[in-house]
Scaffold this motif. Structure first.
Motif, short mmCIF file in Angstrom:
data_model
loop_
_atom_site.label_atom_id
_atom_site.label_comp_id
_atom_site.label_asym_id
_atom_site.label_seq_id
_atom_site.Cartn_x
_atom_site.Cartn_y
_atom_site.Cartn_z
N LEU A 130 0.82 -1.21 0.00
CA LEU A 130 0.00 0.00 0.00
C LEU A 130 0.85 1.26 0.00
O LEU A 130 1.92 1.31 0.62
CB LEU A 130 -0.90 0.02 1.24
CG LEU A 130 -1.88 -1.15 1.40
CD1 LEU A 130 -2.56 -1.08 2.76
CD2 LEU A 130 -2.90 -1.16 0.28
N THR A 161 -3.75 3.72 -1.71
CA THR A 161 -3.88 2.93 -2.93
C THR A 161 -2.98 1.71 -2.85
O THR A 161 -1.99 1.69 -2.12
CB THR A 161 -3.53 3.75 -4.17
OG1 THR A 161 -2.19 4.27 -4.02
CG2 THR A 161 -4.49 4.90 -4.39
N GLY A 162 -3.32 0.70 -3.64
CA GLY A 162 -2.49 -0.51 -3.69
C GLY A 162 -3.34 -1.76 -3.69
O GLY A 162 -4.44 -1.79 -4.26
N GLU A 163 -2.85 -2.79 -3.00
CA GLU A 163 -3.52 -4.08 -3.02
C GLU A 163 -3.24 -4.84 -1.74
O GLU A 163 -2.16 -4.74 -1.17
CB GLU A 163 -3.02 -4.90 -4.22
CG GLU A 163 -3.68 -6.25 -4.38
CD GLU A 163 -3.13 -7.02 -5.57
OE1 GLU A 163 -3.77 -6.99 -6.65
OE2 GLU A 163 -2.04 -7.64 -5.44
N VAL A 165 -3.79 -8.96 -0.26
CA VAL A 165 -4.10 -10.33 -0.65
C VAL A 165 -4.54 -11.05 0.62
O VAL A 165 -3.73 -11.25 1.54
CB VAL A 165 -2.91 -11.04 -1.30
CG1 VAL A 165 -3.29 -12.47 -1.68
CG2 VAL A 165 -2.42 -10.27 -2.53
N ALA A 170 -6.82 -11.41 -4.17
CA ALA A 170 -6.27 -10.07 -4.36
C ALA A 170 -7.41 -9.05 -4.34
O ALA A 170 -8.41 -9.20 -5.07
CB ALA A 170 -5.51 -9.98 -5.67
N ILE A 171 -7.29 -8.01 -3.51
CA ILE A 171 -8.32 -7.00 -3.35
C ILE A 171 -7.69 -5.63 -3.56
O ILE A 171 -6.80 -5.23 -2.80
CB ILE A 171 -8.96 -7.07 -1.95
CG1 ILE A 171 -9.53 -8.47 -1.68
CG2 ILE A 171 -10.03 -6.00 -1.79
CD1 ILE A 171 -9.99 -8.68 -0.26
N PRO A 172 -8.11 -4.87 -4.57
CA PRO A 172 -7.55 -3.54 -4.77
C PRO A 172 -8.01 -2.57 -3.69
O PRO A 172 -9.14 -2.66 -3.19
CB PRO A 172 -8.07 -3.13 -6.15
CG PRO A 172 -9.30 -3.95 -6.35
CD PRO A 172 -9.09 -5.23 -5.62
N ILE A 173 -7.14 -1.63 -3.35
CA ILE A 173 -7.43 -0.61 -2.34
C ILE A 173 -7.33 0.77 -2.99
O ILE A 173 -6.32 1.09 -3.63
CB ILE A 173 -6.45 -0.68 -1.16
CG1 ILE A 173 -6.47 -2.06 -0.51
CG2 ILE A 173 -6.75 0.42 -0.14
CD1 ILE A 173 -7.76 -2.44 0.16
N ASP A 174 -8.37 1.56 -2.83
CA ASP A 174 -8.37 2.96 -3.28
C ASP A 174 -9.37 3.69 -2.41
O ASP A 174 -10.58 3.63 -2.64
CB ASP A 174 -8.74 3.06 -4.76
CG ASP A 174 -8.57 4.48 -5.32
OD1 ASP A 174 -8.37 5.41 -4.52
OD2 ASP A 174 -8.65 4.64 -6.55
#
Length: 346
Positions: A130, A161-163, A165, A170-174
């Protein structure tokens, strides 16, 4: 320009990104530095923390506590939870600007007081990669103000932002969320159990007898209290964060404001007045609704209403907030008090 006013008493500086190895009591045996970051995936009602306590003067080379937490609105207490304590730090040079901690967290400062890269590694269970980018200057907690009476602390809203797991997914973060930093001599309030769910803190307790200078553990004896911590972020132009307190035996004062900040139309100020009202579910003890009324040093009023969307401990969880024409996501941490109304969630 740094966020500072006549209440602050100090200014957050780039050097505060690193450990404080000298002055201000840094040679105290209980000198502690913390680094906390939070993130969320609102559409999944998922929240998470990466939290670190470093006791620089304990053990041979220092000790580390903390780890990672992830939760949602499922029946399970947590999707992932690993809070370790008493982990020895390796010898050699150390810098909080770039450090791999034995609890699984790695912190790297990319731009002073502005951008940070954080990773967490527990392969097969939970991993995070992240970046935290500031959307405001750090908010300095006023010197001498509860709950950091004799320490230093700041809060800062971030774009995350980032990811992550989680158990192979895998789950995107924003999202928008908050990080904080603190340093002072204080005994760790971390549970003896490795799976403690309250961000490394015990439930609020009666302060102990004084034990030394410059320390949260040497603050004057006070009545037992509960600290509440709420925040919501809509954008870089609209955000708030509040510390509140309920003091046992003084319920007529209510859950009153200690400090905090309000950003409205991009302009920052400290919150100085206000109260929080909470509704608690009588069946499970969760705070599920919060209404806050406050005022900042510019005379601006804040009226915020938050509802819990997922729970992580009876007094902590992910909240959806609406305030004065804005809405966004954030949290409530702590603040359970006997005086709160027990009302079932409709």
């Amino acid at each position: 320009m740094p966020n500072v006013d006549e209440l602050t008493g100090w200014v957050v500086e780039p050097a505060d990104d690193d450990f404080h190895d000298e002055g201000d009591g840094a040679d105290h045996p209980w000198w502690m530095e913390t680094f906390w970051t939070s993130f969320s995936v609102p559409e999944r009602r998922l929240g998470g923390w990466l939290y670190n306590q470093v006791l620089l003067n304990q053990g041979e080379h220092g000790l580390c506590n903390g780890g990672a937490w992830v939760w949602d609105d499922s029946a399970a207490p947590a999707l992932y939870e690993r809070n370790q304590s008493g982990l020895p730090l390796p010898g050699g040079p150390r810098s909080l600007r770039d450090i791999a901690l034995p609890n699984g967290n790695r912190i790297k400062m990319l731009e002073p007081l502005t951008r940070y890269h954080m990773t967490y590694s527990d392969p097969g269970r939970f991993e995070a990669d992240l970046e935290f980018a500031a959307i405001m200057e750090p908010n300095p907690h006023p010197a001498g103000c509860a709950p950091f009476w004799r320490g230093r602390h700041w809060d800062q809203a971030m774009h995350v932002t980032g990811e992550i797991v989680l158990h192979g997914e895998a789950i995107p973060i924003d999202c928008y969320s908050v990080r904080d930093r603190s340093w002072s001599p204080r005994k760790p309030r971390i549970s003896r159990q490795a799976n403690d769910s309250s961000r490394g803190k015990e439930p609020q307790r009666k302060p102990t007898e004084p034990g030394g200078e410059h320390s949260d553990i040497t603050r004057p004896l006070r009545k037992p209290f509960n600290i509440g911590y709420i925040f919501g972020t809509a954008s870089p132009r609209d955000a708030f964060l509040v510390y509140t307190m309920v003091i046992e035996g003084e319920e007529d004062r209510g859950d009153f404001t200690n400090t905090g900040y309000l950003i409205r139309d991009g302009k920052w100020a400290h919150l100085v007045e206000g109260k929080r009202e909470c509704l608690v579910d009588p069946d499970n003890g969760w705070i599920w609704r919060i209404e806050y009324e406050g005022k900042d040093t510019l005379g601006r009023r804040l009226h915020a209403i938050g509802e819990q969307v997922s729970n992580h401990g009876t007094a902590t969880g992910l909240f959806h907030w609406r305030w004065d024409g804005a809405e966004g996501w954030g949290e409530n941490q702590g603040g359970i008090a006997p005086s709160y109304a027990r009302v079932p969630r409709g």
